[in-house]
Design a protein around this motif. Structure first.
Motif, mmCIF file in Angstrom:
data_model
loop_
_atom_site.group_PDB
_atom_site.id
_atom_site.type_symbol
_atom_site.label_atom_id
_atom_site.label_comp_id
_atom_site.label_asym_id
_atom_site.label_seq_id
_atom_site.Cartn_x
_atom_site.Cartn_y
_atom_site.Cartn_z
ATOM 1 N N CYS A 72 14.455 -2.406 -18.889
ATOM 2 C CA CYS A 72 15.811 -2.849 -19.213
ATOM 3 C C CYS A 72 16.806 -2.188 -18.267
ATOM 4 C CB CYS A 72 16.147 -2.474 -20.662
ATOM 5 S SG CYS A 72 16.099 -0.688 -20.959
ATOM 6 N N ASN A 73 18.083 -2.477 -18.446
ATOM 7 C CA ASN A 73 19.095 -1.879 -17.571
ATOM 8 C C ASN A 73 19.375 -0.421 -17.964
ATOM 9 O OD1 ASN A 73 20.984 -1.789 -19.655
ATOM 10 N ND2 ASN A 73 22.089 -3.608 -18.993
ATOM 11 N N ALA A 74 20.162 0.261 -17.156
ATOM 12 C CA ALA A 74 20.399 1.694 -17.337
ATOM 13 C C ALA A 74 21.120 2.003 -18.643
ATOM 14 C CB ALA A 74 21.217 2.224 -16.160
ATOM 15 N N GLU A 75 22.022 1.123 -19.074
ATOM 16 C CA GLU A 75 22.803 1.375 -20.280
ATOM 17 C C GLU A 75 21.941 1.217 -21.535
ATOM 18 O OE1 GLU A 75 23.693 -0.608 -17.757
ATOM 19 O OE2 GLU A 75 25.443 0.411 -16.910
ATOM 20 N N ILE A 93 20.799 -4.891 -11.855
ATOM 21 C CA ILE A 93 21.004 -6.190 -11.214
ATOM 22 C C ILE A 93 20.925 -6.100 -9.693
ATOM 23 C CG2 ILE A 93 22.681 -8.050 -10.907
ATOM 24 C CD1 ILE A 93 23.597 -7.283 -13.820
ATOM 25 N N GLY A 94 20.096 -6.982 -9.137
ATOM 26 C CA GLY A 94 19.893 -6.996 -7.694
ATOM 27 C C GLY A 94 18.743 -6.125 -7.258
ATOM 28 N N GLY A 95 18.240 -5.295 -8.187
ATOM 29 C CA GLY A 95 17.151 -4.389 -7.851
ATOM 30 C C GLY A 95 15.804 -4.949 -8.250
ATOM 31 N N GLY A 96 14.829 -4.778 -7.355
ATOM 32 C CA GLY A 96 13.462 -5.203 -7.641
ATOM 33 C C GLY A 96 12.535 -4.003 -7.644
ATOM 34 N N TYR A 97 11.389 -4.122 -8.310
ATOM 35 C CA TYR A 97 10.414 -3.025 -8.376
ATOM 36 C C TYR A 97 9.016 -3.617 -8.522
ATOM 37 C CZ TYR A 97 8.154 1.342 -9.749
ATOM 38 O OH TYR A 97 7.329 2.433 -9.806
ATOM 39 N N LYS A 105 12.518 -8.530 -10.334
ATOM 40 C CA LYS A 105 13.886 -8.313 -9.867
ATOM 41 C C LYS A 105 14.857 -8.722 -10.972
ATOM 42 C CE LYS A 105 16.997 -9.510 -6.055
ATOM 43 N NZ LYS A 105 17.163 -10.317 -4.827
ATOM 44 N N PHE A 106 15.875 -7.910 -11.171
ATOM 45 C CA PHE A 106 16.932 -8.235 -12.133
ATOM 46 C C PHE A 106 17.977 -9.094 -11.422
ATOM 47 C CE2 PHE A 106 16.931 -5.181 -15.967
ATOM 48 C CZ PHE A 106 15.561 -5.072 -15.960
ATOM 49 N N THR A 107 18.315 -10.227 -12.020
ATOM 50 C CA THR A 107 19.347 -11.083 -11.436
ATOM 51 C C THR A 107 20.617 -11.003 -12.288
ATOM 52 O OG1 THR A 107 18.881 -13.066 -12.735
ATOM 53 C CG2 THR A 107 17.531 -12.717 -10.763
ATOM 54 N N HIS A 108 21.658 -11.514 -11.722
ATOM 55 C CA HIS A 108 22.934 -11.641 -12.373
ATOM 56 C C HIS A 108 22.835 -12.647 -13.539
ATOM 57 C CE1 HIS A 108 27.245 -11.916 -12.470
ATOM 58 N NE2 HIS A 108 27.234 -13.197 -12.215
ATOM 59 N N ALA A 109 23.593 -12.415 -14.604
ATOM 60 C CA ALA A 109 23.742 -13.408 -15.681
ATOM 61 C C ALA A 109 25.196 -13.370 -16.143
ATOM 62 C CB ALA A 109 22.799 -13.097 -16.845
ATOM 63 N N GLN A 110 25.755 -14.512 -16.390
ATOM 64 C CA GLN A 110 27.157 -14.607 -16.844
ATOM 65 C C GLN A 110 27.177 -14.598 -18.363
ATOM 66 O OE1 GLN A 110 29.733 -14.552 -14.934
ATOM 67 N NE2 GLN A 110 29.585 -15.874 -13.157
ATOM 68 N N HIS A 111 27.360 -13.414 -18.938
ATOM 69 C CA HIS A 111 27.232 -13.300 -20.390
ATOM 70 C C HIS A 111 27.802 -11.954 -20.826
ATOM 71 C CE1 HIS A 111 25.361 -14.875 -24.036
ATOM 72 N NE2 HIS A 111 24.739 -13.738 -24.251
#
Ligand code: NI
Ligand code: MN
Length: 228
Positions: A72-75, A93-97, A105-111
Motif C-alpha cells: 500500500c502507500n506510505a500513509e 504513485i509512479g513507483g515500481g518494484y 507499479k502504482f499509478t495515479h487515480a483521481q479519487h
C-alpha cells in the motif's frame, strides 16, 4: 506458468500468478456481492489501492490470519503500523518494484483516500502489474477518467479492470473512453450494482465496448475467472 484473474464482487479482485496469490482491495465482510469469506480466503499478498472502507475492507484480519504481506502507500503503511501490522511493503504513485510475483507499479487515480477512522490515507492509486510470465494487467481501482490513462497502455495490456458504476468513479461512458485509450486485449468492469447509486447495465456496456473498440469485454459474475 499461468496467470488467472478472478472477480470477487464490487472491487475485490484475486490474481493467481506462478503460484502467488494476490488479493486486491478485500472488502468481503458487508459486501453484498462478495464471492469469498474474509475468514477463509487465501492470500500471499494484499494490495490496497486506497483507504475507503469498501477497499481496505478486511485487509487487517486477512493479513493477521494468513501472514500475507500488505502492499500500500506510505500513509496507509503508517496507519497499519500503528495497529501492529508490520509485514507491509510501502510504495507510492509512479513507483515500481520487482516483487516475487512480478513488477508492480502504482499509478495515479483521481479519487480520495481517507481511512475508515478518518485518518489521512494519502493519495489513492491504481495498479499496473507485469507478471513473471509477462502478462500486463491494469487495475484502475477507484478513479475518474483522465486522459493520461493512455500511457498505462503504451507497452500493451492483456487485461484492464475498470470501474463503470458512476457516482463515485468513472461511469459507463468514461469507462468506454478509457478502453479506447488503453487498448487492452481483455476488459472487465467492476464497482457497479453493489449499492443503489451505482446500478449499471454491464452487458449493454460490454456491447458498446465490442462495437467501438478492439478489446474483448468479459462481464464476470462474482467468483468467475479469466485465465490470461
Ligand atoms: Ni473509494
Ligand atoms: Mn470504492
Amino acid at each position: 506458468m499461468t496467470t488467472t484473474y478472478t472477480f470477487l464482487g464490487h472491487a475485490v479482485h484475486a490474481i493467481e500468478t506462478g503460484g502467488h496469490k494476490l488479493l486486491i482491495d478485500p472488502f468481503l465482510e458487508g459486501n453484498p456481492q462478495a464471492a469469498a469469506k474474509a475468514d477463509e480466503i487465501a492470500a500471499d499478498y494484499i494490495l490496497v489501492s486506497h483507504g475507503h472502507a469498501d477497499h481496505i475492507g478486511d485487509s487487517i484480519a486477512i493479513a493477521q490470519r494468513t501472514g500475507a504481506q500488505i502492499i500500500c502507500n506510505a500513509e496507509i503503511f503508517e496507519w497499519l503500523y500503528r495497529q501492529g501490522i508490520e509485514n507491509v511493503h510501502e510504495q507510492h504513485i509512479g513507483g515500481g518494484y520487482q516483487h516475487p510475483f512480478g513488477h508492480l507499479k502504482f499509478t495515479h487515480a483521481q479519487h480520495g483516500s481517507s481511512l475508515p477512522d478518518g485518518s489521512y490515507g494519502g493519495n489513492p492509486a491504481g495498479f499496473l502489474l507485469t507478471t513473471n510470465d509477462n502478462k500486463r494487467i491494469y487495475l484502475a481501482c477507484d478513479t475518474g477518467f483522465y486522459s493520461d490513462m493512455a500511457l498505462h497502455g503504451e507497452d500493451g495490456l492483456d487485461l484492464a479492470v475498470l470501474p463503470i458504476g458512476d457516482n463515485y468513479t468513472m461511469g459507463p461512458k468514461d469507462a468506454l473512453r478509457a478502453v479506447k485509450l488503453l487498448s487492452p486485449k481483455h476488459v472487465v468492469p467492476c464497482h457497479y450494482n453493489t449499492f443503489p447509486v451505482i446500478q449499471q447495465d454491464a452487458e449493454a456496456w460490454a456491447a458498446q465496448v465490442r462495437a467501438q473498440s478492439t478489446a474483448t469485454p468479459h462481464v464476470l459474475k462474482p467468483g468467475e475467472s479469466l485465465t490470461l
